[in-house]
Design a protein around this motif. Structure first.
Motif, mmCIF file in Angstrom:
data_model
loop_
_atom_site.group_PDB
_atom_site.id
_atom_site.type_symbol
_atom_site.label_atom_id
_atom_site.label_comp_id
_atom_site.label_asym_id
_atom_site.label_seq_id
_atom_site.Cartn_x
_atom_site.Cartn_y
_atom_site.Cartn_z
ATOM 1 N N THR A 77 71.596 76.280 15.281
ATOM 2 C CA THR A 77 70.471 75.554 14.341
ATOM 3 C C THR A 77 69.271 75.769 14.151
ATOM 4 O OG1 THR A 77 71.900 73.712 14.586
ATOM 5 C CG2 THR A 77 69.541 73.364 13.575
ATOM 6 N N ILE A 78 68.799 76.460 12.910
ATOM 7 C CA ILE A 78 67.403 76.600 12.516
ATOM 8 C C ILE A 78 66.841 75.650 11.557
ATOM 9 C CG2 ILE A 78 66.014 78.858 11.608
ATOM 10 C CD1 ILE A 78 68.324 80.503 12.163
ATOM 11 N N GLU A 79 65.643 75.571 12.106
ATOM 12 C CA GLU A 79 64.653 74.323 11.061
ATOM 13 C C GLU A 79 63.568 75.151 10.830
ATOM 14 O OE1 GLU A 79 63.511 70.899 13.711
ATOM 15 O OE2 GLU A 79 65.822 70.329 14.034
ATOM 16 N N ALA A 80 62.891 74.701 9.583
ATOM 17 C CA ALA A 80 62.064 75.011 8.877
ATOM 18 C C ALA A 80 61.452 73.713 7.851
ATOM 19 C CB ALA A 80 62.245 76.159 8.067
ATOM 20 N N ASP A 81 60.459 73.857 7.324
ATOM 21 C CA ASP A 81 60.078 72.782 6.209
ATOM 22 C C ASP A 81 60.688 72.836 5.087
ATOM 23 O OD1 ASP A 81 57.764 72.008 8.008
ATOM 24 O OD2 ASP A 81 56.471 73.415 7.281
#
Length: 584
Positions: A77-81
């Motif tokens: 899982t990769i998060e960003a705005d």
């Protein structure tokens, strides 16, 4: 919240509203391969299945969501705005715009590199126009285009572009010039100021300016210079703005919270090694995945008029996500499908607009139609030839066998400018230019001999083209009108009315449709938010580029050069990144 199949399908129920509205409008269009056959379908006395109002209510294949990808199958899982899906012009413009406002941006793309096709980018005005002496495009040019599309477009989006394109294009020009590229202006097709079909100079492109192309073997020519822009956008995002691009990630599903009724928070992609990655966008998910021309059912439903012009190989094979400029179709509408599966509605205008047209026969100048004599299969004249080519192609769809013919003489180049396959050097004038044109036509005829011919007499050209002998009567009639200077049959402007009398004579037949792409898709508001059937934005979900709904309708006329790139990709991409940064 983890989605199970019950919740996933519950949200997808809204999907059918927009899609089926278009399907109902196209009830008479789908053919046997449209995915509608069913054991319960009505049959005629001889056992053949047929469509009725009831069978048209059934779901299309693309409306049925797949089984949700389980959380246990997600390896990372990769998060960003902001998560942008697609590394074309629109996606990368949006990503750069948001990143410049301080947002952490991740781009995921099924391709192996930045992608593009063509290279004309429309602007109403910009610093390059000012420097090179071109005037601002009057609003009447865009109003004319809206009129040509029968007002079946969202005017809010058109004026959003008109009011903001200068800012967006100047930002883009600054980026490209800083990278060492020069700016090209694509000159519009010459015509009279009061011509209905006037195409004003309004397209910006890019030039290497002595540099090596960013990719070995890259073709960079006028009209196909977009790779320079997308490569620089990708570089600027990752090197200057700390953004990230994950290639070879095929987006398969969106995640919408609260039993598929809340916010869209993530997109799940299948990676090259077969594992899944979940990309979470805290502020927004932006779809920029291109067209749906490679899906047979979607084309039958939303664009039945041109579904048969897609190369069957495009329908029956996996898409080439790196595809450059090529005729025959492109992608399979994965972004549009994912939007439908989480409750998005389809655009309101039907059918979706096709970019592409029949190749017109005879010498032309840029986007013009052949301005001499055009004939149908039976040797009859069928239109006022003074028209822009893509719109004139609509007439060909009405002809017997969809075949169009042109007959002209060696004197044609005395009266009309020619370009394209019959390029005349702009430095040539008078007899030199005419000789160059005739030499080009002769060479083409000698290398073809079937659909492109020449002869010492008009009768010989008619015979070689396979037209009826009576066609000479049509030519004689045309010559009489030209000598008189009055077109009593189709009322063509006298300046384009010239007798066909100076040998050698030439002829060409065309029956090929140059299909490029299909435009539009999900119901989209002026802020590029994807909306449901009640025109309510789906929280967190945006789309830009080719897939923006209700931007184009009917025929993509090419009278506004670079309209799709300039509007939906450059201007809307730039504005969407800013809007997300300010409002999400």
């Amino acid at each position: 919240m983890e989605m199970d199949r019950r919740n996933f399908l519950k949200g997808a129920g809204v999907t059918a509203v927009g899609a089926m509205a278009a399907a109902t409008l196209g009830a008479c269009a789908p053919s046997a391969d449209a995915g509608k056959k069913d054991a319960s379908a009505p049959v005629s006395a001889d056992g053949e299945e047929y469509l009725t109002a009831e069978t048209m209510k059934k779901k299309w294949s693309f409306e049925i969501p797949p089984e949700p990808i389980a959380e246990s199958d997600i390896a990372e899982t990769i998060e960003a705005d902001v998560i942008v899906v697609g590394a074309g012009t629109a996606g990368l413009m949006t990503a750069n715009s948001a990143a410049e406002e301080g947002k952490n941006v991740v781009v995921v793309s099924a391709s192996t590199k930045p992608t593009s096709r063509g290279g004309s980018n429309n602007a109403v005005y910009c610093k390059a126009f000012e420097e090179q002496g071109y005037e601002k495009v009057p609003v009447s040019q865009y109003q004319k285009e809206i009129f040509c599309q029968m007002h079946k477009v969202d005017q809010r989006k058109w004026y959003q572009h008109y009011n903001n394109s200068e800012t967006a294009m100047n930002w883009t020009i600054d980026l490209m010039e800083k990278a060492g590229y020069s700016i090209d202006i694509e000159i519009g097709t010459p015509d009279e100021e009061d011509s209905l079909y006037l195409q004003r100079t309004a397209a910006v492109g890019w030039n290497l300016n002595g540099q090596e192309p960013p990719e070995e073997g890259m073709e960079v020519v006028t009209g196909k210079m977009q790779p320079l822009l997308v490569y620089e956008l990708a570089r600027h995002l990752t090197e200057d703005l700390s953004g990230a691009i994950y290639y070879k990630n095929v987006a398969e599903q969106l995640v919408r919270e609260d039993e598929n009724t809340g916010r869209v928070t993530a997109v799940i992609c299948k990676r090259e090694d077969g594992t899944y990655a979940k990309y979470v966008g805290k502020n927004a998910i932006v779809l920029a995945t291109g067209d749906f021309s490679g899906d047979r059912d979607m084309m039958r439903c939303f664009c039945p008029e041109t579904a048969d012009f897609v190369d069957p190989k495009v329908y029956d094979s996996e898409p080439d996500y790196d595809q450059g400029f090529k005729y025959g179709g492109i992608y399979k509408g994965q972004g549009q499908k994912m939007g439908l599966w989480v409750g998005a509605a389809w655009q309101k205008s039907f059918p979706n607009c096709t970019m592409g047209s029949y190749w017109a026969p005879g010498p032309r100048n840029l986007y013009t139609n052949h301005l001499g004599l055009l004939l149908d299969r039976d040797g009859n004249r069928y239109m006022n030839e003074d028209c822009i080519g893509p719109m004139a192609a609509e007439n060909i769809t009405l002809l017997p066998e969809k075949k169009a013919y042109a007959i002209w003489d060696a004197g044609y180049a005395k009266h009309e400018a020619v370009s394209g396959d019959w390029t005349v050097d702009s430095m040539m004038t008078g007899e030199e230019a005419i000789a160059a044109a005739v030499a080009g036509w002769t060479k083409t005829a000698e290398g073809n001999g079937q659909t492109y011919v020449m002869g010492d007499t008009i009768e010989e050209v008619i015979e070689k083209l396979g037209l009826p002998k009576e066609t000479i009567e049509t030519v004689n009639r045309y010559n009489e009108l030209a000598e008189a200077g009055v077109d009593e049959d189709f009322h063509k402007d006298p300046q384009h009315l010239h007798p066909i009398v100076e040998g050698p004579f030439f002829g060409e037949m065309c029956e090929t449709f140059g299909f490029l792409t299909v435009l539009g898709g999900l119901n989209t508001n002026v802020n590029m938010q994807v909306c449901d059937a009640d025109d309510k934005p789906i929280p967190g979900l945006y789309n830009v580029g080719t897939m923006v709904g209700d931007m184009f309708s009917g025929t993509y006329t090419f009278m506004i050069e670079g309209a799709n790139y300039g509007m939906t990709c450059v201007t809307f991409g730039y504005l969407t990144g800013k809007y997300i940064a300010e409002n999400e």
